[in-house]
Design a protein around this motif. Structure first.
Motif, PDB file in Angstrom:
ATOM      1  N   GLY A  64       4.517  -4.825  -3.831  1.00  0.00           N
ATOM      2  CA  GLY A  64       4.630  -5.929  -2.982  1.00  0.00           C
ATOM      3  C   GLY A  64       3.706  -6.368  -2.080  1.00  0.00           C
ATOM      4  O   GLY A  64       2.543  -5.716  -2.274  1.00  0.00           O
ATOM      5  N   HIS A 149       8.495  -7.614  -0.446  1.00  0.00           N
ATOM      6  CA  HIS A 149       9.363  -6.427  -0.647  1.00  0.00           C
ATOM      7  C   HIS A 149       9.225  -5.428   0.347  1.00  0.00           C
ATOM      8  O   HIS A 149       8.101  -5.395   1.334  1.00  0.00           O
ATOM      9  CB  HIS A 149       9.177  -5.804  -2.093  1.00  0.00           C
ATOM     10  CG  HIS A 149       9.380  -6.644  -3.261  1.00  0.00           C
ATOM     11  ND1 HIS A 149      10.554  -7.411  -3.652  1.00  0.00           N
ATOM     12  CD2 HIS A 149       8.425  -7.287  -4.249  1.00  0.00           C
ATOM     13  CE1 HIS A 149      10.362  -8.090  -4.487  1.00  0.00           C
ATOM     14  NE2 HIS A 149       8.897  -8.242  -4.857  1.00  0.00           N
ATOM     15  N   ASP A 150      10.178  -4.631   0.288  1.00  0.00           N
ATOM     16  CA  ASP A 150       9.949  -3.310   1.393  1.00  0.00           C
ATOM     17  C   ASP A 150       8.720  -2.343   0.768  1.00  0.00           C
ATOM     18  O   ASP A 150       8.480  -2.370  -0.605  1.00  0.00           O
ATOM     19  CB  ASP A 150      11.131  -2.444   1.151  1.00  0.00           C
ATOM     20  CG  ASP A 150      12.298  -3.077   1.899  1.00  0.00           C
ATOM     21  OD1 ASP A 150      12.221  -4.394   2.635  1.00  0.00           O
ATOM     22  OD2 ASP A 150      13.537  -2.857   1.641  1.00  0.00           O
TER      23      ASP A 150
END
Length: 277
Positions: A64, A149-150
């Protein structure tokens, strides 16, 4: 017209002068291009199977935008950002001496302390912009290429929500700025001692490399904690599941202390220097 020392060498003049220099534009171009080069490298490089345990930051770089930004900062902070900071802070006084314009600035007359202060403020400003630009551009490039994203924590692969990490990412960038103060102070000091800009930049980078080498000598024991490079990666503690300030606090205190001493020596040395160029 009455002479007022505080009006000599305005910051805006020095900012524009430094911005128009080719090395400034080239360095920022390189720094902003680096994240995109890394994106291309990951896109065309061999892909991991996904079955292996992702323990290293490099293994998680494509997880991410936040992970990619953390990876980019880790690979650039050890050398490229060091060179950038050394360039902006080491090319201050030395370049004026090299061009034989330093004595004319002092004859303007610009007080010596003011000349150093103005140049140091502008140099630190450009150095800070250089350090900040890399992770921010990496965050943009990583988000475009790998999504938002995380963040996954190196070592465990544990997930931390992206919105929770954003304030911590600001801490990461702030610590990266503080850790580069040693390079800035060292390059600035050498710049007041030599007429060669390349010598000032190379001297600061060289001593930073020596510190990295000494850091690897385990026989030095706890003495290594006083090396300016020992706490370079302490910012990783800001991305851990539980935020740990201890390493960053020690690293910041060491970096600020070194920088303050080096800059103080630079001012003291320049006040007594016989400027002939």
């Amino acid at each position: 017209m009455t002479y007022v020392a505080s009006r000599t060498l305005p910051l805006r003049v020095e900012i524009v002068r430094q911005f128009k220099r080719r090395r400034t534009l080239v360095m920022f171009g390189l720094l902003l291009l680096l994240p995109w080069i890394l994106v291309v490298a990951f896109q065309f490089g061999p892909q991991s199977s996904g079955q292996q345990r992702a323990l290293r930051l490099s293994d998680l770089a494509t997880a991410g935008g936040l992970n990619f930004a953390a990876f980019t900062l880790s690979v650039s902070a050890t050398f490229l950002l060091v060179v950038a900071v050394a360039l902006f802070c080491g090319d201050t006084v030395a370049s004026e001496a090299n061009w034989s314009s330093l004595r004319y600035l002092l004859a303007a007359p610009v007080p010596r302390d003011r000349l150093l202060r103005q140049k140091l403020i502008v140099a630190l400003g450009y150095a800070a912009a250089a350090v900040i630009s890399v992770p921010l551009m990496a965050l943009l490039a990583g988000t475009v290429a790998f999504g938002w994203h995380d963040i996954q924590v190196p070592g465990t692969g544990e997930l931390i929500p992206a919105l929770d990490v954003l304030p911590r990412f600001a801490i990461v960038i702030g610590y990266a700025l503080v850790s580069q103060l040693v390079v800035a102070g060292l390059a600035f000091l050498i710049s007041t001692l030599t007429d060669s800009p390349l010598g000032a930049v190379g001297g600061a980078v060289g001593l930073w490399i020596v510190s990295n080498i000494l850091q690897a000598v385990e026989a030095l024991g706890s003495l290594r904690e006083f090396l300016p490079t020992f706490w370079n990666t302490a910012w990783l503690d800001a991305l851990a599941p539980e935020l740990d300030w201890s390493g960053m606090a020690k690293g910041a205190s060491v970096s600020i202390t070194y920088a303050a001493v080096l800059i103080a020596i630079a001012f003291r040395r320049f006040r007594r220097k016989d400027v002939v160029s």
